[in-house]
Design a protein around this motif. Sequence first.
Motif, mmCIF file in Angstrom:
data_model
loop_
_atom_site.group_PDB
_atom_site.id
_atom_site.type_symbol
_atom_site.label_atom_id
_atom_site.label_comp_id
_atom_site.label_asym_id
_atom_site.label_seq_id
_atom_site.Cartn_x
_atom_site.Cartn_y
_atom_site.Cartn_z
ATOM 1 N N GLU A 4 0.837 -1.190 0.000
ATOM 2 C CA GLU A 4 0.000 0.000 0.000
ATOM 3 C C GLU A 4 0.878 1.248 0.000
ATOM 4 O O GLU A 4 2.093 1.177 0.170
ATOM 5 C CB GLU A 4 -0.927 -0.049 1.213
ATOM 6 N N THR A 5 0.250 2.410 -0.163
ATOM 7 C CA THR A 5 1.024 3.636 -0.332
ATOM 8 C C THR A 5 1.678 4.090 0.964
ATOM 9 O O THR A 5 2.778 4.612 0.951
ATOM 10 C CB THR A 5 0.104 4.759 -0.845
ATOM 11 N N GLY A 6 1.003 3.924 2.090
ATOM 12 C CA GLY A 6 1.541 4.361 3.362
ATOM 13 C C GLY A 6 2.344 3.270 4.041
ATOM 14 O O GLY A 6 2.474 2.158 3.547
ATOM 15 N N ILE A 7 2.881 3.579 5.214
ATOM 16 C CA ILE A 7 3.710 2.618 5.940
ATOM 17 C C ILE A 7 2.913 1.953 7.045
ATOM 18 O O ILE A 7 1.907 2.483 7.531
ATOM 19 C CB ILE A 7 4.978 3.280 6.517
ATOM 20 N N ARG A 8 3.387 0.795 7.428
ATOM 21 C CA ARG A 8 2.829 0.053 8.553
ATOM 22 C C ARG A 8 3.828 0.124 9.706
ATOM 23 O O ARG A 8 5.017 -0.145 9.521
ATOM 24 C CB ARG A 8 2.576 -1.410 8.176
ATOM 25 N N ILE A 9 3.330 0.445 10.881
ATOM 26 C CA ILE A 9 4.183 0.600 12.062
ATOM 27 C C ILE A 9 3.747 -0.396 13.123
ATOM 28 O O ILE A 9 2.550 -0.535 13.401
ATOM 29 C CB ILE A 9 4.094 2.030 12.626
ATOM 30 N N ALA A 10 4.715 -1.091 13.709
ATOM 31 C CA ALA A 10 4.433 -1.971 14.841
ATOM 32 C C ALA A 10 5.085 -1.383 16.082
ATOM 33 O O ALA A 10 6.315 -1.245 16.139
ATOM 34 C CB ALA A 10 4.956 -3.377 14.582
ATOM 35 N N LEU A 11 4.272 -1.012 17.045
ATOM 36 C CA LEU A 11 4.761 -0.618 18.365
ATOM 37 C C LEU A 11 4.676 -1.849 19.269
ATOM 38 O O LEU A 11 3.652 -2.531 19.287
ATOM 39 C CB LEU A 11 3.907 0.506 18.958
ATOM 40 N N ASP A 50 0.508 9.571 5.852
ATOM 41 C CA ASP A 50 1.483 8.656 5.259
ATOM 42 C C ASP A 50 1.564 7.325 6.005
ATOM 43 O O ASP A 50 2.455 6.518 5.750
ATOM 44 C CB ASP A 50 2.867 9.299 5.195
ATOM 45 N N VAL A 51 0.638 7.086 6.940
ATOM 46 C CA VAL A 51 0.602 5.835 7.689
ATOM 47 C C VAL A 51 -0.669 5.075 7.338
ATOM 48 O O VAL A 51 -1.770 5.628 7.385
ATOM 49 C CB VAL A 51 0.662 6.099 9.212
ATOM 50 N N ASP A 52 -0.527 3.800 6.982
ATOM 51 C CA ASP A 52 -1.682 2.971 6.648
ATOM 52 C C ASP A 52 -2.236 2.228 7.858
ATOM 53 O O ASP A 52 -3.441 2.027 7.974
ATOM 54 C CB ASP A 52 -1.310 1.939 5.582
ATOM 55 N N ARG A 53 -1.354 1.803 8.747
ATOM 56 C CA ARG A 53 -1.816 1.012 9.881
ATOM 57 C C ARG A 53 -0.771 1.065 10.990
ATOM 58 O O ARG A 53 0.439 1.047 10.733
ATOM 59 C CB ARG A 53 -2.055 -0.445 9.454
ATOM 60 N N VAL A 54 -1.267 1.107 12.239
ATOM 61 C CA VAL A 54 -0.408 1.012 13.420
ATOM 62 C C VAL A 54 -0.923 -0.128 14.281
ATOM 63 O O VAL A 54 -2.094 -0.155 14.658
ATOM 64 C CB VAL A 54 -0.406 2.322 14.242
ATOM 65 N N ASP A 55 -0.050 -1.078 14.576
ATOM 66 C CA ASP A 55 -0.376 -2.168 15.483
ATOM 67 C C ASP A 55 0.397 -1.972 16.780
ATOM 68 O O ASP A 55 1.641 -1.907 16.757
ATOM 69 C CB ASP A 55 -0.009 -3.529 14.887
ATOM 70 N N LEU A 56 -0.320 -1.862 17.890
ATOM 71 C CA LEU A 56 0.304 -1.838 19.209
ATOM 72 C C LEU A 56 0.297 -3.280 19.716
ATOM 73 O O LEU A 56 -0.733 -3.810 20.122
ATOM 74 C CB LEU A 56 -0.470 -0.913 20.151
ATOM 75 N N ASP A 122 6.659 -2.073 8.311
ATOM 76 C CA ASP A 122 7.803 -1.449 7.659
ATOM 77 C C ASP A 122 8.830 -0.971 8.671
ATOM 78 O O ASP A 122 9.998 -0.753 8.321
ATOM 79 C CB ASP A 122 7.336 -0.249 6.817
ATOM 80 N N VAL A 123 8.400 -0.776 9.909
ATOM 81 C CA VAL A 123 9.293 -0.356 10.986
ATOM 82 C C VAL A 123 8.732 -0.882 12.301
ATOM 83 O O VAL A 123 7.515 -0.986 12.480
ATOM 84 C CB VAL A 123 9.449 1.190 11.018
ATOM 85 N N ILE A 124 9.631 -1.232 13.224
ATOM 86 C CA ILE A 124 9.245 -1.703 14.556
ATOM 87 C C ILE A 124 9.793 -0.742 15.592
ATOM 88 O O ILE A 124 10.958 -0.315 15.514
ATOM 89 C CB ILE A 124 9.779 -3.125 14.820
#
Length: 295
Positions: A4-11, A50-56, A122-124
């Motif tokens: 997808e166009t935005g990034i996925r972030i895992a916290l 610019d963020v598609d999803r954030v998983d905590l 894309d980043v942790i």
Amino acid sequence: MVKETGIRIALISLHGLIRGEELELGRDEDTGGQTRYVLELARALSEREDVDRVDLITRQIIDDKVSDDYAKLEEPIADKAYIVRIPFGPKRYLSKSKLWPYMEMFVDQCLNHFQRTRTVPDVIHGHYADAGYGGGQLARLLGIPFVFTGHSLGRVKRQRLEESGLSAEKIESRYAISTRIEAEEFALETCSLICTSTRQEVREQYEQYENYIPERMEVIPPGVDLSNFRAPREDDEPSQLVQDVRRFLYQPDKPMLVAMARPDERKNLEMLVKTYGESPQLQREANLVLIMGSS
């Protein structure tokens, strides 16, 4: 899988009790400010275009002694943000010092989750030493950037505990401090960026570590959600809390200096009381009110 166009972030924040609403802050030493911080960070990051999803990512807990909320595998907390609970180790609630033997299991279970759900980040961003180790391992295996926030540091804690008179044996048995420090060293070696709160933290705390690289450190001062506060209005009815506090004050109409924290020596509440007690001007102009949970 189409990117997808935005990034996925895992916290990643593994210990304590995390849910979207009615946080049990102060229930024990593992349910403090970090719990609120990571929840608000997840929501704030999810609001970026610019963020598609954030998983905590946290730990799934199935225990009659805590709410069923902590057993849910996934919980939406904003339009693009979710709490994801990974089962690893015993099902029951454990203190953070008891999680270390199960960290490799967490890494395996998390990899399985990413593969099954096709939500490889894309980043942790790991929070505290346990997530520093687990998040660093995942980032290495996945070949993605890793960000680390220590929140507190084992070398500093060990030093303060030794100064208080606690023996090295008791410190190790109670806090698994050497394992924690090794995890922090690994996180510092692995990460691309370390988020800190103050320059003092960079110079005097992280400097104690072998993998101290100040060029990787960014000072981001803690913030506050101002939408939670407003000036009082004339027609406001005093809350029950205000009524309860006023009963203990000789001059309850004076402004209040309020501190809210667990009664823990690391919060430095003793210095706050000392400073207030040695300042006639502060005593004339305001009341000091400490609101503390159980230790």
